[in-house]
Design a protein around this motif. Structure first.
Motif, PDB file in Angstrom:
ATOM      1  N   LEU A   1      -2.565  -6.431  12.663  1.00 29.14           N
ATOM      2  CA  LEU A   1      -2.300  -7.736  12.064  1.00 29.14           C
ATOM      3  C   LEU A   1      -1.571  -7.545  10.735  1.00 29.14           C
ATOM      4  O   LEU A   1      -1.432  -6.414  10.266  1.00 29.14           O
ATOM      5  CB  LEU A   1      -3.612  -8.490  11.887  1.00 29.14           C
ATOM      6  CG  LEU A   1      -4.447  -8.636  13.177  1.00 29.14           C
ATOM      7  CD1 LEU A   1      -5.804  -9.258  12.881  1.00 29.14           C
ATOM      8  CD2 LEU A   1      -3.703  -9.450  14.227  1.00 29.14           C
ATOM      9  N   PRO A   2      -1.093  -8.617  10.107  1.00 31.98           N
ATOM     10  CA  PRO A   2      -0.250  -8.446   8.915  1.00 31.98           C
ATOM     11  C   PRO A   2      -0.826  -7.549   7.834  1.00 31.98           C
ATOM     12  O   PRO A   2      -0.091  -6.799   7.201  1.00 31.98           O
ATOM     13  CB  PRO A   2      -0.065  -9.880   8.417  1.00 31.98           C
ATOM     14  CG  PRO A   2      -0.088 -10.690   9.666  1.00 31.98           C
ATOM     15  CD  PRO A   2      -1.124 -10.029  10.532  1.00 31.98           C
ATOM     16  N   TRP A   3      -2.143  -7.627   7.578  1.00 29.50           N
ATOM     17  CA  TRP A   3      -2.677  -6.758   6.533  1.00 29.50           C
ATOM     18  C   TRP A   3      -3.918  -5.985   6.964  1.00 29.50           C
ATOM     19  O   TRP A   3      -4.711  -5.564   6.144  1.00 29.50           O
ATOM     20  CB  TRP A   3      -2.937  -7.514   5.229  1.00 29.50           C
ATOM     21  CG  TRP A   3      -3.724  -8.785   5.309  1.00 29.50           C
ATOM     22  CD1 TRP A   3      -5.076  -8.908   5.353  1.00 29.50           C
ATOM     23  CD2 TRP A   3      -3.205 -10.118   5.288  1.00 29.50           C
ATOM     24  NE1 TRP A   3      -5.444 -10.233   5.390  1.00 29.50           N
ATOM     25  CE2 TRP A   3      -4.309 -11.006   5.337  1.00 29.50           C
ATOM     26  CE3 TRP A   3      -1.909 -10.657   5.237  1.00 29.50           C
ATOM     27  CZ2 TRP A   3      -4.155 -12.394   5.350  1.00 29.50           C
ATOM     28  CZ3 TRP A   3      -1.771 -12.039   5.255  1.00 29.50           C
ATOM     29  CH2 TRP A   3      -2.881 -12.877   5.304  1.00 29.50           C
ATOM     30  N   CYS A   4      -4.100  -5.791   8.268  1.00 24.69           N
ATOM     31  CA  CYS A   4      -5.252  -4.974   8.683  1.00 24.69           C
ATOM     32  C   CYS A   4      -5.076  -4.399  10.071  1.00 24.69           C
ATOM     33  O   CYS A   4      -4.274  -4.878  10.876  1.00 24.69           O
ATOM     34  CB  CYS A   4      -6.542  -5.797   8.622  1.00 24.69           C
ATOM     35  SG  CYS A   4      -6.879  -6.782  10.104  1.00 24.69           S
ATOM     36  N   VAL A   5      -5.849  -3.349  10.334  1.00 24.78           N
ATOM     37  CA  VAL A   5      -6.115  -2.881  11.694  1.00 24.78           C
ATOM     38  C   VAL A   5      -7.532  -3.326  12.011  1.00 24.78           C
ATOM     39  O   VAL A   5      -8.470  -3.043  11.260  1.00 24.78           O
ATOM     40  CB  VAL A   5      -6.004  -1.349  11.812  1.00 24.78           C
ATOM     41  CG1 VAL A   5      -6.465  -0.878  13.193  1.00 24.78           C
ATOM     42  CG2 VAL A   5      -4.574  -0.893  11.551  1.00 24.78           C
ATOM     43  N   SER A   6      -7.704  -4.054  13.108  1.00 20.96           N
ATOM     44  CA  SER A   6      -9.005  -4.598  13.488  1.00 20.96           C
ATOM     45  C   SER A   6      -9.478  -3.959  14.781  1.00 20.96           C
ATOM     46  O   SER A   6      -8.787  -4.012  15.803  1.00 20.96           O
ATOM     47  CB  SER A   6      -8.910  -6.123  13.662  1.00 20.96           C
ATOM     48  OG  SER A   6     -10.115  -6.660  14.171  1.00 20.96           O
TER      49      SER A   6
END
Length: 410
Positions: A208-213
């Motif tokens: 995602l734009p500011w994370c790995v989930s």
């Protein structure tokens, strides 16, 4: 919990939903009602900015470091280690640094074949790759083994259709790394762990734009002794930092669940306050509050759970099973309304109407097409359609209420 089924969803919108306590399995989105949960599922992450911390400062515990070392020794073998020490002797400074400083990235990639110095050859060939979240028989066989041996599910509960629906299908459009996204990949992918060519573990990840989930992780029962839950968490944290994401999201943390204790052993860890959706440090004080009070909200320390507290050993596999069951039911039918359920972290109807022009919520209605709520009589006249739009806007948050389209095509 509140459920929605996403047809398509932008990575940015899903990122913002994560920060309100949402999660997904396949196209099914769900937001647990923590006040009425027997096992309170706190959203946790390892974070960046200046008020918090960079993903590169993610620190595993001593136990996690030992797990990484054990796996590397198993993969490469003692013969390889001895021969490398002879062929490529380290300087005194390098030896001192290895003893006094922990390098997450070196430890994570140490046993990977592409990172090893050859000759000599390692005892085993370990490879990790990222590929599209498509179905293959190889992946499904791993899923069957994991669900049956680790979570003890019978054959009637482990089906190809559920694997495709919840761990392959995704509402997120997947794109490779591109300059428009700052060089980062976006969407849903599978991270594959292979030993001597055999698939032994797999992670389902959302970029995602500011994370790995992390969505889900599975491993073959032949390798249950190696602590793959810890290994995968370290690897995913390293992946987030290496590819330029600010945060690593580990999913839900249930403080009363022994199987999830390892998630709280990474430092620093932050959890989402269920009352105001603000991130707080998961320190010893917060853990003590979770133990003593069961329901923990730093912003409202007097808030209490509406469920009778009880211990229950739950992990992602059981939450995955619960979500599959929810997906088989009609999740649009509720025995009580959103506000009657006392779900924390959502605005009251009065607050919602002050911040959002509900008549401008985007909706799709068969026959009418893509319109806004004010365009249809059922909204203007009140009733169930208006209630559904009000609840939708409240539970996705005032920021997203006018950005995400609600479909009435079922």
């Amino acid at each position: 919990a509140f459920y929605l089924r996403a047809v398509t969803l932008s990575p940015l919108h899903y990122q913002k939903l994560l920060d309100l306590g949402w999660r997904r399995f396949g196209h099914l989105l769900y937001r647990p009602n923590l006040k009425k949960s027997c096992c309170i599922q706190y959203t946790i992450r390892h974070v960046k900015p200046y008020a918090c911390i960079y993903a590169t400062q993610f620190k595993p515990s001593r136990e996690h470091r030992k797990t990484l070392h054990r796996w590397e020794s198993y993969v490469v073998g003692h013969g390889y280690i001895s021969e490398c020490a002879r062929r490529y002797p380290k300087t005194r400074e390098e030896k001192k640094k290895l003893k006094t400083e922990f390098d997450l990235f070196r430890s994570v990639h140490g046993p990977e074949y592409s990172y090893l110095r050859t000759p000599p050859e390692p005892k085993r060939k370990f490879e990790v790759t990222i590929e599209p979240s498509t179905f293959t028989e190889e992946k499904y066989a791993l899923f069957q083994n994991y669900q049956s041996t680790v979570h003890h599910e019978g054959p009637e509960k482990v089906s190809e259709s559920s694997f495709r629906r919840f761990l392959c299908n995704s509402p997120l459009k997947s794109t490779p790394a591109s300059p428009s996204d700052g060089g980062k990949r976006m969407g849903s992918f599978h991270q594959m762990y292979r030993l001597n060519g055999r698939l032994i573990a797999m992670a389902v990840l959302d970029f995602l734009p500011w994370c790995v989930s992390g969505v889900y992780f599975m491993y073959h029962s032949d390798f249950s002794e190696w602590g793959f839950g810890k290994l995968s968490a370290c690897r995913e944290a390293a992946l987030a930092a290496e590819e330029g994401y600010k945060y690593y999201y580990m999913g839900f943390y249930i403080h009363t669940c022994p199987k999830m204790k390892y998630k709280g052993q990474f430092h620093p860890t932050y959890f989402l306050d269920p009352e105001n959706n603000v991130w707080n440090l998961l320190d010893e004080q917060a853990k003590r509050a979770m133990t003593e009070k069961f329901y923990c909200s730093p912003s409202k320390p007097d808030a209490v759970s509406l469920w009778r507290p009880k211990q229950k050993d739950v992990d992602e596999g059981e939450m995955f099973a619960d979500s599959r069951n929810s997906g088989d039911e009609d999740e649009d039918e509720y025995t009580e309304g959103l506000w009657e359920s006392h779900m924390p972290g959502v605005p009251s109807l009065e607050e919602l109407e002050e911040k959002v022009d509900l008549g401008q919520v985007k909706i799709y209605v068969p026959g009418a097409g893509h319109v806004v709520a004010n365009d249809i009589r059922q909204f203007r006249d009140g009733g169930m359609v208006r209630v559904a739009i009000e609840q939708f806007a409240a539970v996705v948050g005032t920021e997203l209420a006018l950005e995400i389209e609600l479909r009435f095509d079922r």
